[in-house]
Design an enzyme around this catalytic site. Sequence first.
Site, mmCIF file in Angstrom:
data_model
loop_
_atom_site.group_PDB
_atom_site.id
_atom_site.type_symbol
_atom_site.label_atom_id
_atom_site.label_comp_id
_atom_site.label_asym_id
_atom_site.label_seq_id
_atom_site.Cartn_x
_atom_site.Cartn_y
_atom_site.Cartn_z
ATOM 1 N N TYR A 121 -17.939 19.404 -5.759
ATOM 2 C CA TYR A 121 -18.926 18.380 -5.411
ATOM 3 C C TYR A 121 -18.997 17.391 -6.565
ATOM 4 O O TYR A 121 -19.071 17.804 -7.730
ATOM 5 C CB TYR A 121 -20.297 19.019 -5.184
ATOM 6 C CG TYR A 121 -21.418 18.036 -4.896
ATOM 7 C CD1 TYR A 121 -22.425 17.816 -5.834
ATOM 8 C CD2 TYR A 121 -21.473 17.325 -3.703
ATOM 9 C CE1 TYR A 121 -23.457 16.929 -5.578
ATOM 10 C CE2 TYR A 121 -22.494 16.422 -3.442
ATOM 11 C CZ TYR A 121 -23.485 16.229 -4.381
ATOM 12 O OH TYR A 121 -24.499 15.344 -4.130
ATOM 13 N N ASP A 141 -14.645 16.165 -13.872
ATOM 14 C CA ASP A 141 -16.077 16.013 -13.591
ATOM 15 C C ASP A 141 -16.803 17.147 -14.330
ATOM 16 O O ASP A 141 -16.883 18.272 -13.825
ATOM 17 C CB ASP A 141 -16.339 16.073 -12.085
ATOM 18 C CG ASP A 141 -17.818 15.922 -11.773
ATOM 19 O OD1 ASP A 141 -18.174 15.849 -10.582
ATOM 20 O OD2 ASP A 141 -18.622 15.899 -12.734
ATOM 21 N N LYS A 178 -26.712 15.718 -16.371
ATOM 22 C CA LYS A 178 -27.536 16.915 -16.565
ATOM 23 C C LYS A 178 -27.929 17.156 -18.025
ATOM 24 O O LYS A 178 -28.848 16.513 -18.541
ATOM 25 C CB LYS A 178 -26.816 18.126 -15.956
ATOM 26 C CG LYS A 178 -26.623 17.975 -14.419
ATOM 27 C CD LYS A 178 -25.995 19.179 -13.806
ATOM 28 C CE LYS A 178 -25.568 18.915 -12.380
ATOM 29 N NZ LYS A 178 -26.640 19.203 -11.390
HETATM 30 P P1 KE4 Z 1 -26.329 13.869 -9.584
HETATM 31 O O1 KE4 Z 1 -26.039 12.547 -8.884
HETATM 32 O O2 KE4 Z 1 -27.027 14.850 -8.671
HETATM 33 O O3 KE4 Z 1 -27.031 13.677 -10.933
HETATM 34 O O4 KE4 Z 1 -24.910 14.520 -9.986
HETATM 35 C C1 KE4 Z 1 -23.954 14.693 -8.980
HETATM 36 C C2 KE4 Z 1 -22.975 15.776 -9.416
HETATM 37 C C3 KE4 Z 1 -21.725 15.396 -9.878
HETATM 38 N N1 KE4 Z 1 -20.817 16.319 -10.273
HETATM 39 C C4 KE4 Z 1 -21.115 17.635 -10.244
HETATM 40 C C5 KE4 Z 1 -20.086 18.631 -10.706
HETATM 41 C C6 KE4 Z 1 -22.386 18.084 -9.786
HETATM 42 O O5 KE4 Z 1 -22.662 19.404 -9.751
HETATM 43 C C7 KE4 Z 1 -23.339 17.145 -9.372
HETATM 44 C C8 KE4 Z 1 -24.702 17.545 -8.861
HETATM 45 N N2 KE4 Z 1 -24.979 18.955 -8.825
HETATM 46 C C9 KE4 Z 1 -25.894 19.403 -7.793
HETATM 47 C C10 KE4 Z 1 -26.026 20.928 -7.825
HETATM 48 N N3 KE4 Z 1 -24.834 21.643 -7.930
HETATM 49 C C11 KE4 Z 1 -27.217 18.738 -7.925
HETATM 50 C C12 KE4 Z 1 -28.342 19.403 -7.163
HETATM 51 C C13 KE4 Z 1 -28.797 18.535 -6.030
HETATM 52 O O6 KE4 Z 1 -27.946 17.891 -5.364
HETATM 53 O O7 KE4 Z 1 -30.022 18.502 -5.830
#
Ligand code: KE4
Length: 432
Positions: free
Chosen positions: A148, A243, A271
Amino acid sequence: MTNGFSLQRSEEFFRKAEKVIPGGVNSPVRAFGAVGGTPPFISSAKGSKIYDVDGNEYIDYVCSWGPLILGHAHPVVVAAIKDAAEKGSSFGAPTENEFLLAEKIVEAVPSIEKVRLVSSGTEATMSAVRLVRAATGRDKILKFTGCYHGHADSFLVQAGSGALTLGEPSSPGVPIGVTADTLVAPYNDLDSLDKLLSDNKGEVAAIIVEPVAANMGCVPPKEGFLEGLRERCDLNGTMLIFDEVITGFRVAFGGAQELYDVMPDITTLGKIIGGGLPVGAYGGKAELMDMIAPVGSVYQAGTLSGNPLATSAGLAVLNELSKPGTYEKLEQRSSDLELGLIDAIETVKVDATVQRVGSLLCLYFTDKPIKKLEDIPDSVSGRYKRYFHSMLDSGIYLAPSAYEAMFISLAHSSEDIEVTIKKSVFALEKSR
Ligand code: KE4
């Protein structure tokens, strides 16, 4: 509820929230759709504990999905945010902390010479893809099933018919024209990758990968997988994006690229570098990053990019993480939890396995190793649901999805780990 946990106020708040926010949440996974029940509304948190509006206490293994590696409300982070807030919240102008945080990232992450700060991981990956398309003059990108990268159109793609074809949209509203440029292959599968690269020779701008896949639990790269990606990118004039939104500053201070000694062309971060406030980042060699406006012509912008409060929090966290012994302590705690869960599985004699990289861990309800998304049996969801609620009822707060990792922080004590393991024996029984 086995512990008599009342969720009365959470239930009331959830009803109110659903009236004015889709699903009552601002990010879908928080609605407990995959596990059912009412999501506790959190009122506060401190260290390894979170507290809901009904006064229930939980040991937290979500840690806001990764950012809270120091634990909640760490005094140094709170002080940094308070100090910054008293000086103003945002100026839309350059500030000292932005280059201080950028310097820290450049110093820590081996492949980064220059970095641009944004406000989320999605912004980081979206911008990285625009940059590689500009740098290569190619349109196609290649991702892996189960990884993701945020919710930009290019990434909301599932494997097309057969796991080895052009992407198909995984969300309404994503144009087929966009996903036609997104290729999808199974994680850890270089043979599949080779076929896609040869079928799309000279057309792939970049491969984007989670160097440890943490959006399908915790799937480490197979021996030679990351090195194989680097070799194939070099052979094909394709760029490699790591990523590291989750793995950055988590699996090592320099991220997965330090841990596995494989260098990407672009790294995306998020994060942890915001300490729980909104920060994302993408970085790489100076020559490549100088293609970004205002130096170059690749446009990317953001009102709150490099926000003073967020950069202060991020700096405080990275300063704490750079102290000697930090990752050794995190490794010890995480290993204790892993070994304890393995013992619990053996005690209860259920089909389950634990996979871990550093302070990222996942308990899968299958006894087979998970190397890619396709290895995860559909049955895990039902079993995880029972396990999840048993743990929640006993005060252990896990991700409300079988496809997420457990995050261990420096605030998790050995007592927290012991309690978690004890409760998991009962929860594993319930998972049958
Ligand atoms: P954000 O746009 O949510 O800050 O980051 C996206 C993203 C990008 N790359 C990786 C590897 C990620 O895991 C994420 C976002 N992680 C999820 C949980 N695994 C966020 C939780 C959510 O969507 O509420």
